[in-house]
Design a protein around this motif. Structure first.
Motif, mmCIF file in Angstrom:
data_model
loop_
_atom_site.group_PDB
_atom_site.id
_atom_site.type_symbol
_atom_site.label_atom_id
_atom_site.label_comp_id
_atom_site.label_asym_id
_atom_site.label_seq_id
_atom_site.Cartn_x
_atom_site.Cartn_y
_atom_site.Cartn_z
ATOM 1 N N CYS A 98 -35.982 -3.782 7.850
ATOM 2 C CA CYS A 98 -35.079 -4.851 8.292
ATOM 3 C C CYS A 98 -34.155 -4.385 9.409
ATOM 4 N N ILE A 99 -33.568 -3.217 9.228
ATOM 5 C CA ILE A 99 -32.572 -2.760 10.191
ATOM 6 C C ILE A 99 -33.216 -2.269 11.479
ATOM 7 N N GLU A 103 -34.158 -5.879 13.382
ATOM 8 C CA GLU A 103 -32.932 -6.050 14.164
ATOM 9 C C GLU A 103 -33.003 -5.367 15.514
ATOM 10 N N TRP A 104 -33.375 -4.097 15.534
ATOM 11 C CA TRP A 104 -33.313 -3.351 16.781
ATOM 12 C C TRP A 104 -34.452 -3.690 17.733
ATOM 13 N N GLY A 107 -35.032 -7.998 17.534
ATOM 14 C CA GLY A 107 -33.812 -8.743 17.830
ATOM 15 C C GLY A 107 -33.529 -9.877 16.861
ATOM 16 N N ILE A 108 -34.090 -9.829 15.682
ATOM 17 C CA ILE A 108 -33.863 -10.882 14.689
ATOM 18 C C ILE A 108 -32.597 -10.520 13.916
ATOM 19 N N GLN A 109 -31.553 -11.323 14.074
ATOM 20 C CA GLN A 109 -30.291 -11.052 13.398
ATOM 21 C C GLN A 109 -30.293 -11.556 11.956
ATOM 22 N N HIS A 110 -30.911 -12.699 11.724
ATOM 23 C CA HIS A 110 -30.932 -13.307 10.390
ATOM 24 C C HIS A 110 -32.321 -13.146 9.782
ATOM 25 N N TYR A 111 -32.685 -11.913 9.484
ATOM 26 C CA TYR A 111 -34.018 -11.642 8.953
ATOM 27 C C TYR A 111 -34.198 -12.190 7.552
ATOM 28 N N GLU A 114 -35.925 -15.461 8.072
ATOM 29 C CA GLU A 114 -37.315 -15.319 8.504
ATOM 30 C C GLU A 114 -38.198 -14.771 7.380
#
Length: 164
Positions: A98-99, A103-104, A107-111, A114
């Motif tokens: 996830c992180i 995210e990195w 670029g998905i902030q609200h995983y 999703e």
């Protein structure tokens, strides 16, 4: 008693007053929020709380001889310890996925929107790992086991928060 026209006039007056009151309350709340948002400063990365948990974790590791006990003590229930390691590995792998990846790289902030199954599976795996470690290490430290493991957990979490 009031006539129909008087009732209509009275109702319209109350409606106007209510609308006026609602407009003034919403604007003052919005003004307060914007002022509060302006006044809020980000918390410093290093604070007393983080330092306390990291120092407490290091002290518990040192004074309980944590790593030496884990490597060489024969009282540890190895089956439960191995199950705990596997579940902890699953939990950490999902968290890293996830992180790091979501995210990195993506670029998905609200995983969690999703991939809605990831947070509960990660949480369940971590709780099961915690229970397994408590069962495995209970013969070594007895009723101090949950306390020692909690201190280790908080120290690692606070250390990770300093990195990110």
């Amino acid at each position: 008693m009031l006539d129909d026209s008087e009732l209509v006039t009275l109702r319209n007056r109350f409606k106007r007053d209510a609308e006026f009151l609602m407009q003034t309350t919403t604007t003052t709340v919005e003004d307060e929020k914007s002022q509060d948002e302006k006044d809020v400063k980000p918390l410093p990365r290093i604070n007393k709380h983080s330092v306390f948990w990291i120092v407490a974790s290091v002290a518990v590791t040192y004074y309980s001889d944590f790593f030496h006990v884990i490597m060489e003590n024969d009282d540890i229930k190895s089956w439960w310890f191995n199950v705990g390691l596997i579940l902890l590995g699953i939990s950490l792998s999902l968290a890293a996925f996830c992180i790091v990846y979501l995210e990195w790289f993506k670029g998905i902030q609200h995983y969690d929107q999703e991939y809605p199954a990831i947070p509960p599976v990660t949480t369940a795996a971590f709780i099961a790992a915690s229970c397994s470690f408590n069962i495995a290490l209970w013969p070594v430290w007895s009723f101090f086991t949950p306390l020692i493991l909690f201190m280790q957990f908080m120290g690692v979490i606070m250390f990770i928060s300093l990195l990110g």
